[in-house]
Design an enzyme around this catalytic site. Structure first.
Site, PDB file in Angstrom:
ATOM      1  N   ASP A   7       0.864  -1.191   0.000  1.00 17.39           N
ATOM      2  CA  ASP A   7       0.000   0.000   0.000  1.00 17.39           C
ATOM      3  C   ASP A   7       0.898   1.238   0.000  1.00 17.39           C
ATOM      4  OD1 ASP A   7      -2.420   1.464   0.087  1.00 17.39           O
ATOM      5  OD2 ASP A   7      -2.147   1.808   2.225  1.00 17.39           O
ATOM      6  N   SER A   8       0.297   2.361  -0.350  1.00 17.05           N
ATOM      7  CA  SER A   8       1.057   3.611  -0.327  1.00 17.05           C
ATOM      8  C   SER A   8       1.298   4.085   1.107  1.00 17.05           C
ATOM      9  CB  SER A   8       0.288   4.688  -1.088  1.00 17.05           C
ATOM     10  OG  SER A   8      -0.987   4.854  -0.514  1.00 17.05           O
ATOM     11  N   CYS A  70      -3.479  -1.086  -2.507  1.00 17.97           N
ATOM     12  CA  CYS A  70      -3.721   0.326  -2.796  1.00 17.97           C
ATOM     13  C   CYS A  70      -4.581   0.454  -4.065  1.00 17.97           C
ATOM     14  CB  CYS A  70      -2.371   1.004  -3.007  1.00 17.97           C
ATOM     15  SG  CYS A  70      -2.481   2.755  -3.364  1.00 17.97           S
ATOM     16  N   GLU A 154      -4.127   9.390   8.180  1.00 18.54           N
ATOM     17  CA  GLU A 154      -2.706   9.130   8.439  1.00 18.54           C
ATOM     18  C   GLU A 154      -2.168  10.009   9.574  1.00 18.54           C
ATOM     19  OE1 GLU A 154      -0.168   7.021   6.721  1.00 18.54           O
ATOM     20  OE2 GLU A 154      -1.734   5.946   5.647  1.00 18.54           O
ATOM     21  N   CYS A 182     -10.668   2.945  -1.498  1.00 13.72           N
ATOM     22  CA  CYS A 182      -9.349   3.337  -0.999  1.00 13.72           C
ATOM     23  C   CYS A 182      -9.059   2.486   0.233  1.00 13.72           C
ATOM     24  CB  CYS A 182      -9.362   4.821  -0.637  1.00 13.72           C
ATOM     25  SG  CYS A 182      -7.840   5.399   0.119  1.00 13.72           S
ATOM     26  N   HIS A 184      -7.739   3.104   2.919  1.00 19.11           N
ATOM     27  CA  HIS A 184      -7.967   3.771   4.205  1.00 19.11           C
ATOM     28  C   HIS A 184      -9.448   3.848   4.600  1.00 19.11           C
ATOM     29  CE1 HIS A 184      -3.975   4.997   3.072  1.00 19.11           C
ATOM     30  NE2 HIS A 184      -3.789   5.591   4.237  1.00 19.11           N
TER      31      HIS A 184
HETATM   32  N1  DGL Z   1      -3.777   3.742  -0.434  1.00 18.06           N
HETATM   33  C1  DGL Z   1      -4.359   4.625  -1.399  1.00 18.06           C
HETATM   34  C2  DGL Z   1      -5.545   3.966  -2.100  1.00 18.06           C
HETATM   35  O1  DGL Z   1      -6.019   2.905  -1.725  1.00 18.06           O
HETATM   36  C3  DGL Z   1      -4.769   5.957  -0.855  1.00 18.06           C
HETATM   37  C4  DGL Z   1      -3.715   6.785  -0.191  1.00 18.06           C
HETATM   38  C5  DGL Z   1      -2.853   7.630  -1.115  1.00 18.06           C
HETATM   39  O2  DGL Z   1      -3.302   8.633  -1.687  1.00 18.06           O
HETATM   40  O3  DGL Z   1      -1.681   7.262  -1.223  1.00 18.06           O
HETATM   41  O4  DGL Z   1      -6.017   4.505  -3.069  1.00 18.06           O
END
Ligand code: DGL
Length: 265
Positions: A7-8, A70, A154, A182, A184
């Site tokens: 994930d990011s 992600c 975050e 997303c 999150h």
């Molecule tokens: N983890 C990213 C997603 O699922 C969202 C967070 C980001 O913008 O890096 O799209």
């Protein structure tokens, strides 16, 4: 050989927890690129560069199956990774994303007016609209970018979350189901259910564990290569005390470790 989850940031821990809860026997390696978060505001070129670095890191660390948790990275990079990068660099590795399983769940619900909230990059890719309409051209899809939500999560700041989400969901008040597109957003699903009480809220933490179990049942050639020692390690590309606190909220007793990705060198 491990299951890699990328994930990011830290949001992917919610999806990883769903995997561990459903399939605790396997070995997991998590990588969150917290140094470059948020991906959702970046160009496709940047997102691809960072995601490829993450793939290389996970492959180098013995991941046989990688799930890009992600949504943004899935939207922008999955096709390239599956069709070009993996055949050239690591043909024995499988890489999966989160969009198709989510689309399957959304269509199984039978609703005809579907909303999607996601990052700017995911919304601009129109991946959810494209994939939903590919299977059922008669549905309507309304996509809404919700860029304020990830930074609030975050930074562990939920004080204004309901208000922020209410504003974002106003244009979507007539949808019958809403995809939280997303990693999150499972953390804000209760707010979404409160704001849209008659809407079917589709939250990836509630089905991704079963989707992975189903994939492994259908692919014994991959399943048989996975280590089953219940080992789990969680790496991020930038760590701070706040990140450790958030991670503990998502997976109790988790220990975050720091690593350096190629793009940081
Ligand atoms: N983890 C990213 C997603 O699922 C969202 C967070 C980001 O913008 O890096 O799209």
């Amino acid at each position: 050989m491990k299951i890699g989850v990328f994930d990011s940031g830290l949001g992917g821990l919610v999806i990883t927890k769903a995997f561990i809860d459903t399939l605790p026997q396997y070995d997991y390696l998590y990588l969150g690129d917290t140094a470059h978060l948020p991906y959702g505001e970046k160009t496709s070129g940047r997102i691809l560069k960072y995601t490829l670095d993450a793939m290389k890191w996970l492959i180098k660390h013995d991941c046989k199956l990688i799930i890009i948790a992600c949504n943004t990275a899935t939207s922008i990079c999955l096709r390239y990774i599956q069709q070009k990068f993996i055949p050239a660099e690591a043909p024995d590795v499988k890489v999966l994303g989160v969009v198709i399983p989510t689309v399957e769940v959304a269509l199984a619900g039978g609703e005809k007016h579907i909303g999607v909230i996601a990052t700017k990059a995911t919304v601009e890719s129109h991946i959810y609209q494209t994939e939903l309409k590919k299977i059922n051209p008669n549905i309507s899809v309304a996509e809404q970018a919700t860029p304020q939500i990830v930074p609030l999560i975050e930074s562990n700041d939920f004080s204004d979350m309901e208000k922020v989400l209410e504003d974002y969901l106003l244009p979507l008040k007539n949808v019958e189901s809403l995809i939280l597109g997303c990693t999150h957003y499972p953390l804000i699903k209760d707010y979404a259910r409160k704001i849209l009480p008659n809407c079917h809220i589709i939250s990836q933490d509630e089905f991704m564990g079963e989707k992975l179990a189903d994939y492994l049942r259908r692919h014994p050639e991959i399943e048989s290569k996975l280590g089953k020692h219940q080992k789990q390690r969680f790496f991020v590309s930038k760590i701070n005390p706040q990140a450790q606190l958030i991670a503990e909220r998502l997976i109790p007793h988790i220990l975050l470790e720091q690593t350096t990705l190629l793009s940081q060198c």
